[in-house]
Design an enzyme around this catalytic site. Structure first.
Site, PDB file in Angstrom:
ATOM      1  N   ASP A  80     -80.372  38.592 -16.430  1.00  0.00           N
ATOM      2  CA  ASP A  80     -80.940  39.929 -16.597  1.00  0.00           C
ATOM      3  C   ASP A  80     -80.139  41.095 -17.171  1.00  0.00           C
ATOM      4  OD1 ASP A  80     -82.720  38.892 -14.641  1.00  0.00           O
ATOM      5  OD2 ASP A  80     -82.205  40.379 -13.041  1.00  0.00           O
ATOM      6  N   ASP A  81     -80.707  42.167 -17.580  1.00  0.00           N
ATOM      7  CA  ASP A  81     -80.089  43.252 -18.093  1.00  0.00           C
ATOM      8  C   ASP A  81     -79.738  43.341 -19.804  1.00  0.00           C
ATOM      9  OD1 ASP A  81     -80.140  44.302 -15.481  1.00  0.00           O
ATOM     10  OD2 ASP A  81     -78.010  44.526 -15.515  1.00  0.00           O
ATOM     11  N   HIS A 131     -87.598  43.459 -17.402  1.00  0.00           N
ATOM     12  CA  HIS A 131     -86.680  43.993 -16.332  1.00  0.00           C
ATOM     13  C   HIS A 131     -86.884  45.677 -16.688  1.00  0.00           C
ATOM     14  CE1 HIS A 131     -83.723  43.460 -13.628  1.00  0.00           C
ATOM     15  NE2 HIS A 131     -82.754  43.986 -14.160  1.00  0.00           N
ATOM     16  N   HIS A 135     -84.031  50.080 -16.562  1.00  0.00           N
ATOM     17  CA  HIS A 135     -83.511  49.420 -15.443  1.00  0.00           C
ATOM     18  C   HIS A 135     -84.065  50.579 -13.834  1.00  0.00           C
ATOM     19  CE1 HIS A 135     -80.768  47.488 -12.807  1.00  0.00           C
ATOM     20  NE2 HIS A 135     -81.048  46.487 -13.609  1.00  0.00           N
ATOM     21  N   HIS A 222     -76.306  37.641 -15.382  1.00  0.00           N
ATOM     22  CA  HIS A 222     -76.371  38.689 -16.378  1.00  0.00           C
ATOM     23  C   HIS A 222     -75.717  38.404 -17.663  1.00  0.00           C
ATOM     24  CE1 HIS A 222     -76.995  40.454 -12.265  1.00  0.00           C
ATOM     25  NE2 HIS A 222     -77.737  41.336 -12.895  1.00  0.00           N
TER      26      HIS A 222
HETATM   27 NI    NI Z   1     -80.842  44.304 -13.424  1.00  0.00          NI
END
Ligand code: NI
Length: 255
Positions: A80-81, A131, A135, A222
């Site tokens: 993620d991210d 995602h 955020h 991440h």
């Molecule tokens: Ni996230």
């Protein structure tokens, strides 16, 4: 006494030289220990089976190794991210070296400037998920705002890959079921969360994952932190050794 002094010095020096000579002529212990290693190398080089028994043993051993590999022992790595201009690239390099595919849930606002990374993910067979754009917690937004968050991100990805981001990982794991945006969306949560973003300690992250993982699990990491990327590659190596194969989340979810 004074007369004898040069004589005493000479005798001492002779004795020292003699002792050094004797010591150097003794068989060296470490040399004796190294000799078998060289022999081992020679044996290892000559690994072609010479007899039928030897060949049979090697086939049997090969079968045993194969049985460790189990196509049902699958796991999905998700990141993620990202994309991150440095760490995501490092991760993609490591995954490519190992021939492993993963799933990337990207943040829309991280895409501009990193379009090549998105293109590379797509080319190398990774699955690109959504995602949100910056955020946000989907449940705090109206349907329109929530759709804008995922649609903006999907449009940026689609411009590069030609595909919508069908799989969505909602930030903080909060998803609203009534969400119907302009493309089909499948929310993807996770089974193993090592909280990698809370620590820089690579071995802690590796240990937390390896202690918890089971077949068909989705692992959350991440690609925005170097320690997480380093941990991810160690996790891949450890799980490969345990017979796991790596799939993208669509393969676990659609079956
Ligand atoms: Ni996230």
């Amino acid at each position: 006494m004074k007369k004898n002094f040069p004589m005493i010095v000479f005798s001492c020096m002779t004795a020292v030289v003699l002792l050094i000579c004797i010591y150097r002529s003794l068989p060296r212990k470490d040399a004796a220990e190294k000799a078998p290693e060289i022999a081992d190398v020679i044996v290892a080089v000559d690994a072609t089976p010479e007899t039928e028994t030897e060949a049979a043993w090697e086939t049997e051993t090969g079968r045993e190794t194969e049985s460790v590999w189990d196509e049902n022992k699958r796991v999905a790595l998700t990141f993620d991210d990202g994309p991150h201009p440095v760490y995501t690239v490092k991760l993609l390099d490591g995954l490519a070296e190992r021939g492993i595919q993963a799933t990337f849930f990207v943040i829309g606002e991280n895409i501009p400037g990193n379009e090549e990374i998105i293109a590379r993910m797509n080319q190398e067979g990774h699955l690109i998920g959504n995602h949100t754009y910056d955020h946000v917690k989907i449940t705090d937004l109206s349907v329109e705002e929530a759709c804008e968050q995922v649609e903006k991100t999907s449009a940026l990805v689609k411009e590069i890959t030609g595909k919508d981001t069908e799989y969505v990982r909602p930030p903080f794991g909060s998803w609203r079921k009534d969400l119907e945006c302009s493309f089909e969306m499948i929310p993807v949560l996770w089974d193993v969360d090592p909280l990698d973003w809370t620590t820089c300690n690579v071995s802690d992250v590796v240990r937390r994952v390896l202690e918890a993982v089971e077949p068909d699990d989705i692992i959350l990491l991440h690609d925005y932190y170097e320690s997480s990327v380093d941990a991810a590659l160690l996790i891949v190596d450890a799980l490969t050794e345990q017979g796991y194969t790596f799939v993208t989340v669509d393969e676990l979810i659609l079956e």
